[in-house]
Design a protein around this motif. Sequence first.
Motif, short mmCIF file in Angstrom:
data_model
loop_
_atom_site.label_atom_id
_atom_site.label_comp_id
_atom_site.label_asym_id
_atom_site.label_seq_id
_atom_site.Cartn_x
_atom_site.Cartn_y
_atom_site.Cartn_z
N ARG B 32 -3.88 -6.15 13.41
CA ARG B 32 -4.94 -5.85 12.43
C ARG B 32 -4.58 -6.52 11.11
N TRP B 33 -5.03 -7.75 10.94
CA TRP B 33 -4.58 -8.52 9.77
C TRP B 33 -5.03 -7.90 8.46
N ASP B 34 -6.20 -7.20 8.47
CA ASP B 34 -6.62 -6.57 7.22
C ASP B 34 -5.63 -5.50 6.80
N ARG B 35 -5.10 -4.74 7.80
CA ARG B 35 -4.09 -3.73 7.47
C ARG B 35 -2.80 -4.39 6.96
N VAL B 36 -2.45 -5.52 7.60
CA VAL B 36 -1.23 -6.21 7.18
C VAL B 36 -1.34 -6.63 5.72
N LEU B 37 -2.50 -7.20 5.37
CA LEU B 37 -2.68 -7.65 3.99
C LEU B 37 -2.63 -6.48 3.01
N GLU B 38 -3.30 -5.40 3.39
CA GLU B 38 -3.32 -4.21 2.54
C GLU B 38 -1.90 -3.71 2.30
N GLU B 39 -1.11 -3.62 3.41
CA GLU B 39 0.25 -3.14 3.30
C GLU B 39 1.10 -4.08 2.45
N SER B 40 0.93 -5.40 2.65
CA SER B 40 1.76 -6.35 1.88
C SER B 40 1.47 -6.24 0.42
N LYS B 42 0.31 -3.60 -1.24
CA LYS B 42 0.89 -2.36 -1.74
C LYS B 42 2.39 -2.52 -1.95
N LEU B 43 3.03 -3.06 -0.91
CA LEU B 43 4.47 -3.22 -0.92
C LEU B 43 4.93 -4.10 -2.07
N GLY B 44 4.31 -5.27 -2.18
CA GLY B 44 4.72 -6.22 -3.20
C GLY B 44 4.52 -5.67 -4.60
N VAL B 45 3.35 -5.12 -4.84
CA VAL B 45 3.04 -4.64 -6.19
C VAL B 45 3.94 -3.47 -6.56
N ARG B 46 4.14 -2.54 -5.59
CA ARG B 46 4.91 -1.35 -5.93
C ARG B 46 6.39 -1.65 -6.06
N ALA B 47 6.87 -2.59 -5.24
CA ALA B 47 8.30 -2.85 -5.27
C ALA B 47 8.70 -3.67 -6.48
N SER B 139 2.93 -2.56 9.09
CA SER B 139 4.02 -2.48 8.11
C SER B 139 5.13 -3.45 8.45
N LEU B 140 5.42 -3.57 9.75
CA LEU B 140 6.47 -4.49 10.17
C LEU B 140 6.16 -5.91 9.71
N LEU B 141 4.94 -6.38 10.00
CA LEU B 141 4.58 -7.75 9.61
C LEU B 141 4.54 -7.88 8.09
N ALA B 142 4.04 -6.83 7.41
CA ALA B 142 3.93 -6.90 5.96
C ALA B 142 5.32 -7.03 5.34
N ILE B 143 6.28 -6.24 5.81
CA ILE B 143 7.62 -6.31 5.22
C ILE B 143 8.25 -7.66 5.51
N MET B 144 8.07 -8.17 6.75
CA MET B 144 8.65 -9.48 7.06
C MET B 144 8.02 -10.59 6.23
#
Lengths: 253, 250
Positions: B32-40, B42-47, B139-144
């Motif tokens: 689900r690429w839309d979920r991957v983008l959303e997660e990335s 979130k992750l990038g901005v928050r971290a 989440s796995l793809l987003a973190i990678m």
Amino acid sequence: MAQALIQPIITLGQLGGFGGRVLRSFVAGRWSGQEFMAQAATVASRCFLPVVLTIGPFGAVIGVQGMVILDLFSAHRLLSSLLSIFMIRELGPVLAAVLVAAQAGSSFAAELGAMRIKEEIDATAVMAVDPIGWHVVPRVLAMALVVPLLTTVANAFGVLGGYAVAVGLYGQSHGVFVAHLAENIGVYDLVASAFKGLVYGLLVGLIATWKGYNASGGAEGVGRAVNDTVVASVMFILVFNYLLSSLLFGSSS
Amino acid sequence: MTGLPEVFLRRVGGYGIFFAACVRSTFQHGVRWDRVLEESQKLGVRAFPVLATMAVFVGTNLAIQGHAAFSALGAESLVGMFVALGGVREVCPLLAATMVAAKAGTEMTAQLAVMRTKEQIDALEVMAVDPRAELVTPSLLAIMLVLPALTIISIALALVAATGVAVFQLGLQRGDFVDYMMSNITVFDLAAATLKSVFFGAIIATVSGYFGFYSERGPRGVGQATNQAVVVMCIVCISVNFALTSILYG
């Protein structure tokens, strides 16, 4: 934007206020030595293995990189003296504290958070027992006792990790490694290293208990408290590490 | 024979099965690429704010300790080299990984554990939705995806901070320092740092997913799962770092 700048200051103030309450309960003697020893034993036994398992490979990495780099200058003999400097002054205290924050700090936050949302902390207060003295002070003191000890253990195992690589893998002689080990460090560095551990232990203990004590919002709130504890602890440790390193070792003479 | 070894083996086996199941469900159900983008995002901005602060202070300390070590040997010019090699090759990839593990990893564990507690994961299974493909894989793809980027950013910040301390606090020559620093960073080093962080990202996501997915129910279970996840991530990342360093540089 203004919020992002003000928030850390508010957080610091709240943490300071909490620290003041902990100090007052400590000075007033409203805490149990038995509980303190029990917590210290738990922290030590639960963190020993993680600390050893992380610091060993870290020392080994320094060994690999150091051997490769020092090879450029044909100065292999310097490896152990550099290794002991970085291990004892920086990595030992920081890694031990980070691991304790991840293992024991987060479990303190989880315990206190679970007590908070189950209203056990309120129950303690209703029974006219000081909840800070009873639940928080022993945990903070346990951290302050155990982190310096684990720092010393970490220093030893870090150097051992480097030794394993240098002597076992790259065939440096045992005598050369040992002879240069204490070339640039002395008792002062060991004491300073333990002192760093003490400061980080107090910090981690305070942050963990503070986050757990003020947890709210059910199981998610406990999860959030645990998460925040690790992040805030690591951040505080790194900031204080800079200050302490400048203070203890940073004379530009 | 019960006790630690058995628990350890059971955990390792369980993790392996979980990892395989994640990969399989990814291929079965697509990504689900839309979920991957959303997660990335979130992750990038928050971290970012936390990571930036840490990178700055790691840079400062590399400079101080490099100076303390090498001025004792009368080789102050090596401080720049030390900052470059230590920061780029080892410290920054590990730092970014630790930070993402502490923030995004534990959050993922806590979230999954809460869903487990509230029986939402069981509900997904009942609805014939694969919970791994839905919750873990994005989440796995987003973190990678995000961790290598964060690593490169933290390298840049650490180097700038180290330069600041070296010049203003330790009184080194700026030109010398920067020259020595930059001439010791190669494209290979940056590529190796990126490769390391891809590995770390995969470890962080799957370990935190595993501990959250199979957590015990209730607030204690949530706390315990996050707690164990962080420690295991730290140990595995540092061990893998040793292996990768030995392979890449040894």
